[in-house]
Design a protein around this motif. Structure first.
Motif, PDB file in Angstrom:
ATOM      1  N   ALA A   1       0.959  -1.371  -0.174  1.00  0.00           N
ATOM      2  CA  ALA A   1       0.001  -0.124  -0.104  1.00  0.00           C
ATOM      3  C   ALA A   1       0.988   1.282   0.021  1.00  0.00           C
ATOM      4  O   ALA A   1       0.596   2.242  -0.831  1.00  0.00           O
ATOM      5  N   VAL A   2       1.825   1.188   0.992  1.00  0.00           N
ATOM      6  CA  VAL A   2       2.731   2.395   0.894  1.00  0.00           C
ATOM      7  C   VAL A   2       3.571   2.551  -0.526  1.00  0.00           C
ATOM      8  O   VAL A   2       3.788   3.837  -1.038  1.00  0.00           O
ATOM      9  N   ARG A   3       4.121   1.695  -0.859  1.00  0.00           N
ATOM     10  CA  ARG A   3       4.674   1.586  -2.461  1.00  0.00           C
ATOM     11  C   ARG A   3       3.733   2.014  -3.278  1.00  0.00           C
ATOM     12  O   ARG A   3       4.296   2.938  -3.957  1.00  0.00           O
ATOM     13  N   PHE A   4       2.722   1.550  -3.675  1.00  0.00           N
ATOM     14  CA  PHE A   4       1.758   1.874  -4.659  1.00  0.00           C
ATOM     15  C   PHE A   4       1.440   3.624  -4.516  1.00  0.00           C
ATOM     16  O   PHE A   4       1.367   4.291  -5.348  1.00  0.00           O
ATOM     17  N   ALA A   5       1.071   3.920  -3.150  1.00  0.00           N
ATOM     18  CA  ALA A   5       0.844   5.238  -2.871  1.00  0.00           C
ATOM     19  C   ALA A   5       1.969   6.140  -3.346  1.00  0.00           C
ATOM     20  O   ALA A   5       1.844   7.135  -3.794  1.00  0.00           O
ATOM     21  N   ALA A   6       3.369   5.713  -3.124  1.00  0.00           N
ATOM     22  CA  ALA A   6       4.552   6.364  -3.109  1.00  0.00           C
ATOM     23  C   ALA A   6       4.723   6.702  -4.788  1.00  0.00           C
ATOM     24  O   ALA A   6       4.965   7.720  -5.316  1.00  0.00           O
ATOM     25  N   LYS A   7       4.501   5.641  -5.243  1.00  0.00           N
ATOM     26  CA  LYS A   7       5.141   5.369  -6.732  1.00  0.00           C
ATOM     27  C   LYS A   7       4.117   5.918  -7.603  1.00  0.00           C
ATOM     28  O   LYS A   7       4.474   6.492  -8.851  1.00  0.00           O
ATOM     29  N   HIS A   8       2.963   5.637  -7.461  1.00  0.00           N
ATOM     30  CA  HIS A   8       1.790   6.241  -8.394  1.00  0.00           C
ATOM     31  C   HIS A   8       0.949   7.322  -7.859  1.00  0.00           C
ATOM     32  O   HIS A   8       0.061   7.782  -8.671  1.00  0.00           O
ATOM     33  N   GLY A   9       1.198   7.921  -6.694  1.00  0.00           N
ATOM     34  CA  GLY A   9       0.586   8.985  -6.441  1.00  0.00           C
ATOM     35  C   GLY A   9      -0.964   8.496  -5.752  1.00  0.00           C
ATOM     36  O   GLY A   9      -1.689   9.276  -5.714  1.00  0.00           O
ATOM     37  N   PHE A  10      -1.080   7.078  -5.662  1.00  0.00           N
ATOM     38  CA  PHE A  10      -2.450   7.101  -5.371  1.00  0.00           C
ATOM     39  C   PHE A  10      -2.876   7.462  -3.816  1.00  0.00           C
ATOM     40  O   PHE A  10      -1.766   7.584  -2.810  1.00  0.00           O
ATOM     41  N   ARG A  11      -3.983   7.792  -3.635  1.00  0.00           N
ATOM     42  CA  ARG A  11      -4.607   8.350  -2.257  1.00  0.00           C
ATOM     43  C   ARG A  11      -5.099   6.900  -1.682  1.00  0.00           C
ATOM     44  O   ARG A  11      -6.117   6.470  -2.215  1.00  0.00           O
ATOM     45  N   ILE A  12      -4.787   6.490  -0.570  1.00  0.00           N
ATOM     46  CA  ILE A  12      -5.207   5.373   0.243  1.00  0.00           C
ATOM     47  C   ILE A  12      -6.431   5.531   0.904  1.00  0.00           C
ATOM     48  O   ILE A  12      -6.760   6.553   1.528  1.00  0.00           O
ATOM     49  N   GLU A  13      -7.398   4.812   0.370  1.00  0.00           N
ATOM     50  CA  GLU A  13      -8.615   5.020   0.932  1.00  0.00           C
ATOM     51  C   GLU A  13      -8.762   5.008   2.484  1.00  0.00           C
ATOM     52  O   GLU A  13      -8.211   4.308   3.098  1.00  0.00           O
ATOM     53  N   ARG A  14      -9.821   5.627   2.823  1.00  0.00           N
ATOM     54  CA  ARG A  14      -9.863   6.014   4.442  1.00  0.00           C
ATOM     55  C   ARG A  14      -9.927   4.469   5.124  1.00  0.00           C
ATOM     56  O   ARG A  14      -9.432   4.153   6.222  1.00  0.00           O
ATOM     57  N   GLU A  15     -10.957   3.615   4.660  1.00  0.00           N
ATOM     58  CA  GLU A  15     -11.277   2.412   5.308  1.00  0.00           C
ATOM     59  C   GLU A  15     -10.095   1.497   5.129  1.00  0.00           C
ATOM     60  O   GLU A  15      -9.698   0.692   6.032  1.00  0.00           O
ATOM     61  N   THR A  16      -9.070   1.562   4.218  1.00  0.00           N
ATOM     62  CA  THR A  16      -8.132   0.750   3.781  1.00  0.00           C
ATOM     63  C   THR A  16      -6.952   1.143   4.700  1.00  0.00           C
ATOM     64  O   THR A  16      -6.162   0.253   5.399  1.00  0.00           O
ATOM     65  N   GLU A  17      -6.588   2.521   4.933  1.00  0.00           N
ATOM     66  CA  GLU A  17      -5.502   2.865   5.743  1.00  0.00           C
ATOM     67  C   GLU A  17      -5.792   2.968   7.338  1.00  0.00           C
ATOM     68  O   GLU A  17      -4.743   2.712   8.025  1.00  0.00           O
ATOM     69  N   ALA A  18      -7.063   2.799   7.591  1.00  0.00           N
ATOM     70  CA  ALA A  18      -7.154   2.823   9.127  1.00  0.00           C
ATOM     71  C   ALA A  18      -6.580   1.815   9.978  1.00  0.00           C
ATOM     72  O   ALA A  18      -6.130   2.029  11.013  1.00  0.00           O
ATOM     73  N   PRO A  19      -6.581   0.426   9.630  1.00  0.00           N
ATOM     74  CA  PRO A  19      -5.616  -0.458  10.419  1.00  0.00           C
ATOM     75  C   PRO A  19      -4.394  -0.809  10.181  1.00  0.00           C
ATOM     76  O   PRO A  19      -3.515  -1.432  10.668  1.00  0.00           O
ATOM     77  N   MET A  20      -3.639   0.289   9.084  1.00  0.00           N
ATOM     78  CA  MET A  20      -2.396  -0.073   8.527  1.00  0.00           C
ATOM     79  C   MET A  20      -1.419   0.265  10.030  1.00  0.00           C
ATOM     80  O   MET A  20      -0.398  -0.648  10.052  1.00  0.00           O
ATOM     81  N   ARG A  21      -1.605   1.297  10.675  1.00  0.00           N
ATOM     82  CA  ARG A  21      -0.660   1.730  11.768  1.00  0.00           C
ATOM     83  C   ARG A  21      -0.880   0.526  13.035  1.00  0.00           C
ATOM     84  O   ARG A  21       0.301  -0.092  13.502  1.00  0.00           O
TER      85      ARG A  21
END
Length: 462
Positions: free
Chosen positions: A200-220
């Motif tokens: 998720a981090v790599r795709f967001a960094a490399k392609h400029g994607f915004r991580i959906e709120r529900e998707t990023e909620a449990p990442m930490r």
């Protein structure tokens, strides 16, 4: 489960029937001319033998984004044994997932059979206590294969039969919106494979994607599950994160989601310190340099990356040992051993890269010894260019006086007579002019050598 996923997708994309959506050839930009000739060979042969054949995943996503894919994956209803029998240049591999690698010289086309979610069929499934899927060979349909993939943007299928794109999971809309969305319950999917946090981090960094709120909620919260991933696999993921042209953004997102400390705990601890009230800037400078090289099409090496990622704890260990009266050479040797041995418990480092990193570190002290024949001997070292690049970055970060790196830049460009004069001038100072770097808030003059940096030079072609 698929019914629940369809219901969620229906709300997200606003379509009465969420799938499949078929995007005909005339409505999408994916062209066979932009594909590898070898992936077309694999797709065509499968199709001609009566099997379904789709290009899937990152290749489709990248072509939709107008980027050149680095690799191409194929999904099919043919079993691994059936695929293997069609291609003499293929190999069955995998314990966790059985797949086929079709070899065309240096290029490998990965072919996988459609799979279903573990709970949707009979097959070989093994999970850890945390819910991580350790082994999964449940074959399924095209639709089931789509719903079990990680992110919607990676669940788009290019059909070789009619050149359309098939979308079950709303990936078409998400690519257009620049949105990274997990398919299914994000927490459950991250538990199945914690490496998805890094993806998720790599795709967001490399392609400029915004991580959906529900998707990023449990990442930490779930990032600590990475401690259960084999260190060798994490080394592969670290290379993808930092050697793909978006190292700085990847680093910032890793720290934002509190994941960098899991991968590099010793470095994270060292970076918490500031010297004379100024932040430690070397690692950022090194990552910027790496991104610049990748984006300019110049080579990079994991050895230089590892040297940069672990330099701050090594440097602090050496400084403490020297204050205690330890011999400088011995202090560096001990520091390197402690840091590397501690790091490999979290992210494995192949010996050829750790050895090269140690040599880069060990040469830093020798750059201060510029009298007599020492400069000539140092330039003969196989790691000289990599160590010199490292020195330039240290100067740019304010860690050492730029005069040292500037001297070496001039020395390399000078003719033999000028080199003799430069070395002779150092004789009066004992040949060991070590000016302490000062961290200042003002602007530093950029070392002129940066434009000609050879990060991978002297790294043995690794």
């Amino acid at each position: 489960m698929i019914r629940w996923l369809k219901s969620r997708l229906q709300k997200l994309v606003g379509r009465p029937d969420p799938g499949p959506r078929i995007i005909p050839r005339e409505e999408h930009p994916v062209s066979r001319s932009a594909m590898s000739a070898n992936v077309l060979k694999v797709l065509t042969r499968l199709h001609n033998h009566g099997y379904a054949a789709y290009m899937v995943g990152g290749g489709v996503r990248d072509l939709l984004l107008g980027r050149e894919p680095k690799d191409f994956d194929v999904a099919t209803d043919a079993t691994p044994d059936e695929v293997n029998s069609l291609f003499r240049n293929s190999r069955l591999i995998g314990r966790r997932f059985k797949i086929v690698h079709v070899h065309f010289g240096p290029e490998i086309i990965e072919v996988a059979t459609f799979r279903a979610a573990a709970e949707n069929g009979d097959g070989e499934v093994e999970r850890s206590e945390d819910g991580m899927v350790l082994r999964d060979n449940v074959y399924g349909t095209l639709e089931e294969d789509a719903w079990r993939r990680d992110f919607s943007v990676n669940a788009l299928y290019y059909n070789i039969a009619d050149h359309s794109i098939v979308d079950y999971c709303g990936g078409w809309e998400d690519v257009q919106a620049g949105l990274l969305r997990m398919i299914g319950d994000p927490a459950e999917r991250f538990r199945e494979d914690p490496v998805r946090v890094l993806r998720a981090v790599r795709f967001a960094a490399k392609h400029g994607f915004r991580i959906e709120r529900e998707t990023e909620a449990p990442m930490r919260e779930l990032g600590d599950l990475l401690n259960g991933v084999p260190p060798a696999r994490l080394f592969e993921e670290v290379n993808k994160l930092f050697l793909s042209g978006a190292a700085v953004q990847s680093y910032e997102l890793l720290r934002y989601y509190d994941v960098f400390r899991i991968l590099f705990p010793i470095t994270e601890e060292a970076l918490q310190r500031e010297e004379e009230g100024f932040p430690l800037l070397f690692l950022i400078r090194a990552l910027e340099n790496t991104d610049r090289r990748v984006n300019e099409g110049r080579p990079v090496t994991p050895a230089f990356l590892i040297a940069a990622l672990l330099w701050e704890p090594v440097r602090q260990h050496v400084a403490s040992a020297r204050k205690a009266g330890e011999n400088p050479g011995r202090a560096l040797q001990v520091a390197a051993e402690q840091v590397v041995s501690g790091q490999v418990k979290h992210v494995a480092i192949p010996r050829r890269f750790s050895t090269a990193a140690r040599e880069i570190w060990s040469l830093q002290d020798r750059f201060h010894q510029r009298a007599g024949k020492r400069p000539w001997k140092l330039m003969e070292h196989p790691r000289f260019r990599a160590a010199y690049d490292f020195l330039v970055l240290r100067a740019a970060a304010g860690e050492i006086d730029p005069e040292v790196s500037d001297w070496w830049t001039r020395f390399q460009d000078a003719d033999e007579g000028e080199r003799e004069r430069m070395a002779a001038q150092q004789q009066g100072g004992g040949g060991n002019n070590r000016k302490k770097g000062r961290r200042r808030g003002g602007r530093r003059r950029k070392p002129k050598s940066d434009a000609g940096s050879e990060q991978s030079g002297g790294n043995g072609g690794e």
